[in-house]
Design a protein around this motif. Structure first.
Motif, short mmCIF file in Angstrom:
data_model
loop_
_atom_site.label_atom_id
_atom_site.label_comp_id
_atom_site.label_asym_id
_atom_site.label_seq_id
_atom_site.Cartn_x
_atom_site.Cartn_y
_atom_site.Cartn_z
N GLU A 21 30.70 -1.70 122.95
CA GLU A 21 30.44 -0.45 122.21
C GLU A 21 31.74 0.08 121.59
O GLU A 21 31.75 0.57 120.46
CB GLU A 21 29.85 0.61 123.14
N CYS B 234 33.60 0.77 108.47
CA CYS B 234 32.51 0.73 107.49
C CYS B 234 32.34 2.09 106.84
O CYS B 234 32.15 2.20 105.63
CB CYS B 234 31.20 0.31 108.16
N GLU B 235 32.42 3.12 107.65
CA GLU B 235 32.25 4.50 107.19
C GLU B 235 33.39 4.88 106.23
O GLU B 235 33.15 5.38 105.13
CB GLU B 235 32.28 5.39 108.43
N TYR C 116 32.55 -2.05 118.62
CA TYR C 116 31.65 -1.71 117.51
C TYR C 116 31.93 -0.33 116.93
O TYR C 116 31.71 -0.11 115.75
CB TYR C 116 30.18 -1.83 117.95
N GLY D 118 33.14 2.76 103.04
CA GLY D 118 31.86 2.75 102.33
C GLY D 118 31.18 1.39 102.29
O GLY D 118 30.65 0.97 101.27
N VAL D 119 31.19 0.72 103.43
CA VAL D 119 30.66 -0.64 103.51
C VAL D 119 29.46 -0.65 104.47
O VAL D 119 29.44 0.09 105.44
CB VAL D 119 31.78 -1.59 104.01
N ASP D 120 28.45 -1.49 104.18
CA ASP D 120 27.29 -1.61 105.06
C ASP D 120 27.40 -2.83 105.96
O ASP D 120 27.67 -3.93 105.49
CB ASP D 120 26.00 -1.74 104.24
N LEU D 121 27.16 -2.61 107.25
CA LEU D 121 27.07 -3.73 108.20
C LEU D 121 25.63 -4.24 108.15
O LEU D 121 24.71 -3.54 108.55
CB LEU D 121 27.44 -3.22 109.60
N LEU E 6 22.81 2.21 112.58
CA LEU E 6 23.54 1.80 111.38
C LEU E 6 22.96 2.49 110.15
O LEU E 6 21.77 2.40 109.88
CB LEU E 6 23.44 0.29 111.19
N ALA E 7 23.84 3.12 109.40
CA ALA E 7 23.41 3.76 108.16
C ALA E 7 23.68 2.79 107.01
O ALA E 7 24.61 2.00 107.05
CB ALA E 7 24.20 5.04 107.95
N LEU F 278 23.61 -2.26 119.69
CA LEU F 278 24.82 -2.07 118.89
C LEU F 278 24.52 -1.66 117.45
O LEU F 278 25.34 -1.04 116.78
CB LEU F 278 25.66 -3.35 118.88
N LYS G 181 32.27 0.18 113.04
CA LYS G 181 31.46 1.15 112.30
C LYS G 181 32.33 2.20 111.61
O LYS G 181 32.01 2.66 110.51
CB LYS G 181 30.47 1.84 113.25
N ILE H 62 24.72 2.62 103.11
CA ILE H 62 25.38 3.48 102.13
C ILE H 62 25.17 2.97 100.71
O ILE H 62 24.90 3.74 99.79
CB ILE H 62 26.90 3.54 102.40
N ASN H 63 25.30 1.66 100.50
CA ASN H 63 25.29 1.11 99.15
C ASN H 63 23.88 0.82 98.64
O ASN H 63 23.05 0.28 99.37
CB ASN H 63 26.12 -0.17 99.11
#
Lengths: 346, 346
Positions: A111, A121-122, A114, A125-128, B25-26, B21, A118, B28-29
Motif C-alpha cells: 500500500e 499519477c496525481e 502504491y 496527471g497520468v492514469d494508472l 483509482l481515478a 490496490l 498514485k 483523469i485523461n
C-alpha cells in the motif's frame, strides 16, 4: 556434440547487450514509426503520435530498501518513465505497473509503494490503467510502462542535433549520485555497528538526498518549450549521467560536442559533499546519473527564448563528428569525454 | 509509537491484492476509456481504440528452466500478452520486452530467449519496439507489454454477457496443466536419482507437453469472427482456468452461468494423463490454466455462424445472476463451480 559457447554478459555491458539483441529487428506494421533506440518508441495514433517507454527496477540493483522508503520508491518508479516521455517532448497520459514481490512484504508495505505510485499519477496527471501483481522468490521488482502523446511536428528524437546547435541542460547534475553515496556510507557505518535501527540524520544534506529518493520529471520544461514555441533539435533525459547521454545524442545525430566544464550546473551541496568524498564534482555530473534532467540541443536562433529561464544552462556546442566529444575544463585543458553508463552486470 | 499493522499478502490472494490496490483509482485523461479490470486497458486512438496489456513472468513462479527451453520461454512470454489483446477482439501490433537476469545467464542463453521472442513476433506480425535489460540478484524475470488496435464498434469486454447467450470456448482445455504436472513429476524423479542430465522422454505426451511449453494465441479465432461478422457479447482468455475466467465474465456482466461438463473440450491425451494422476479431467479444465484459449459468449442468433467451426465448442448458457455459476456433470448432478485462480503467494 558441439562445444557450447559461453560469453559472459559483462563482456557486452548493458547497452552492448541491448544493441546485440535488437540489431536485426524488422518493423512490420505501418503504425510503428520508431522502434528501439530512443527514450521512447513512436507509434502512429490518428492525428497524434503515441510514445511508449518501459523501465524495470530491481531491488538490490536499482534501489536499496534500507534507505529508500517504499512510498518514495513508488513515486520515483513512475518518474523515471514519465521522464522518458518528456524527453521526446511528449505528454504522458497512461501507465501500467507490474510488481513481483516476495512474501516478506505485507499488504501495508505494498500500500505504501502504491501510495507513491498514485501520488506521482496525481501530480503528473497520468492514469494508472493496468498491470500485473505476482510473487517473487526474492526481493521486489517493479516494471512500469508509460504511454504518452505528442503532435507529429513536435516530436523530438536523439538524432536531430546539428553542428552549431547549443547544448543545454535543465536543473543541476550529480546531486542524486552524491546523495546515494552519502546514504551508502551511512548504511555501511550502521552495518559495522550494532544499532537496532537505521536512522541517519540527513538534515544538512536534504537537497542531495531528496534528489536521489524523490526526483521529479521535467514536465515544467516541456510546458515552457510549448509556451515559447521552442522545439529542441534533439533531446534525451539524464538517467545514466551527462557523458553517457551526450554520447547517445552525438552517435544518433552523427555529430561531436564541446562542453564547457564551468557551465555545467552543479548544486553547492553536491559540490561540497563530492569534495568530502574526494571526488571532483564534474565527475558526479558526468558519470553519476539518475538526475532525470533534460539534455537537449537548440538551434542558435532560439537562444533569446531561453535567456531568462534560470533553470536552463547552456553548457556547450555541437561540433562536427571529427572533433569528437570533449570537455574544456575550468583549468583550461581540453579532455575527451568517455561514455560511462551504468554497468549493472557485476 | 503506533503499533504497525502487518497483513500477510496471502490473506488477500492475487486478485484480492490487485482489487485492493486499484479500488480508488481515478481516471483523469479523456483518452483513457477503460483502466484496470479487463484483459487490456482501452485508450482512445484517433479512429481506432488502442489496447494495452502487460504480464510479468518470474523464474521459479511462472516457469522452471529445468524443463523449459529458453527459446520456448521467449515465445510463450509473448503469447500470453498477445492472447490478452485477442481476448478484446483486437490485433496486437507492438510489444516491449524488459528482462532482469542474473549473471549466471550467458549472452548465448539470452540470445536463445530472444530468438523465441522474435519468432513469436514474426508469426503474429508484431513489432518489438522497446524494453529494458538489467541485472537481477537471482533468476530471470520477463515483463512484456503489448499494444493492439481494434475498431470502436468491435471491441469486446468481459462485461457484455446477457441471459440466454451461448457460452463458447476455443480449442481444448486442461492440457497445459497436465503437461506441467507430467514434467514436474519427471523432474522430481530426476532429482531423487543421481543422473547428470535431465532428459525425460515425452514422445508419447507431445501434445500436453507442447501445450504447456509452446502455446499459441488464438489469432485465427479472431480472424474467423471478423470473416463471419461475429462480435461476441463478452470474451476473456483462459490463463487462470475456465472456472476463474467464467467468474470474471459473470461478475463483470452481472449474470450467472450453466456449464455442461460433457461439452467441455478436453483432449484425449489430457484425459488419459489426468486419470494416471488420479485427477478428474474436468478439474484440469476448470482449474488448470495457461490454456490461452478464448472463452466467449455469443448471441443465440449467431449460432449458425459457428456451427461448422470444429474448433469452437458450445459449453453452456448464460443464466440470471440469481442462478449462480453451476456445472451439470456427466453423472447428472448439478454442482456450484468454485473460482480458483493461481495463488502464487505461498
Amino acid at each position: 556434440m558441439d562445444e557450447i559457447k559461453r560469453t559472459d554478459i559483462n563482456e557486452l555491458g548493458e547497452f552492448g547487450l541491448i544493441g546485440h539483441l535488437t540489431k536485426d529487428l524488422a518493423i512490420i506494421n505501418e503504425s510503428t514509426i520508431l522502434g528501439v533506440g530512443d527514450d521512447a518508441a513512436i507509434i502512429r495514433n490518428g492525428e497524434h503520435l503515441m510514445l511508449l517507454t518501459t523501465d524495470m527496477l530491481v531491488e538490490g540493483i536499482h534501489f536499496d530498501l534500507m534507505y529508500t522508503p517504499l512510498k518514495h520508491l513508488g513515486y520515483k518508479s513512475v518518474i523515471v518513465n514519465l521522464s522518458d516521455i518528456y524527453a521526446m517532448n511528449g505528454r504522458p497520459e497512461q501507465i501500467t505497473v507490474s510488481i513481483a514481490l516476495s512474501n516478506r512484504f505485507s499488504v501495508e508495505a505494498i500500500e505504501e509503494l502504491y501510495s507513491g505510485i498514485k501520488k506521482a499519477c496525481e501530480v503528473y496527471g497520468v492514469d494508472l490503467v493496468g498491470g500485473d501483481t505476482t510473487s517473487s522468490n526474492k526481493g521486489l521488482i517493479i516494471s512500469i510502462t508509460a504511454i504518452g502523446k505528442v503532435e507529429k511536428d513536435k516530436v523530438v528524437r536523439r538524432s536531430g542535433a546539428k553542428k552549431g546547435d547549443l547544448i543545454c541542460v535543465s536543473g543541476d547534475l550529480g546531486a542524486s549520485y552524491i546523495g546515494m553515496q552519502l546514504m551508502e556510507r551511512e548504511k555501511q557505518l550502521f552495518l559495522s555497528k550494532s544499532i537496532p535501527e537505521f536512522k541517519a540524520d540527513f538534515e544538512d544534506q536534504k537537497y542531495i538526498v531528496g534528489r536521489h529518493l524523490l526526483p521529479e520529471a521535467r514536465k515544467d520544461i516541456i510546458g515552457f518549450f510549448n509556451q515559447q514555441g521552442i522545439i529542441p533539435t534533439s533531446m534525451i533525459d539524464i538517467s545514466d549521467g551527462l557523458s553517457s547521454e551526450l554520447f547517445h545524442i552525438c552517435k544518433n545525430s552523427g555529430v561531436g560536442a564541446y562542453i564547457e566544464e564551468g557551465n555545467v550546473p552543479i548544486h553547492l551541496e553536491t559540490q561540497q559533499m563530492a569534495i568530502k568524498f574526494n571526488m571532483d564534482p564534474i565527475t558526479a555530473a558526468l558519470s553519476g546519473g539518475e538526475d532525470y534532467e533534460l539534455l537537449f540541443t537548440l538551434d542558435p536562433g532560439d537562444v533569446e527564448k531561453i535567456r531568462f529561464q534560470n533553470d536552463i544552462a547552456i553548457i556547450g556546442e555541437i561540433v562536427s563528428k571529427e572533433d569528437g566529444v570533449r570537455l574544456h575544463t575550468t583549468g583550461g585543458n581540453v579532455h575527451p569525454i568517455v561514455a560511462q553508463g551504468w554497468k549493472h552486470f557485476g
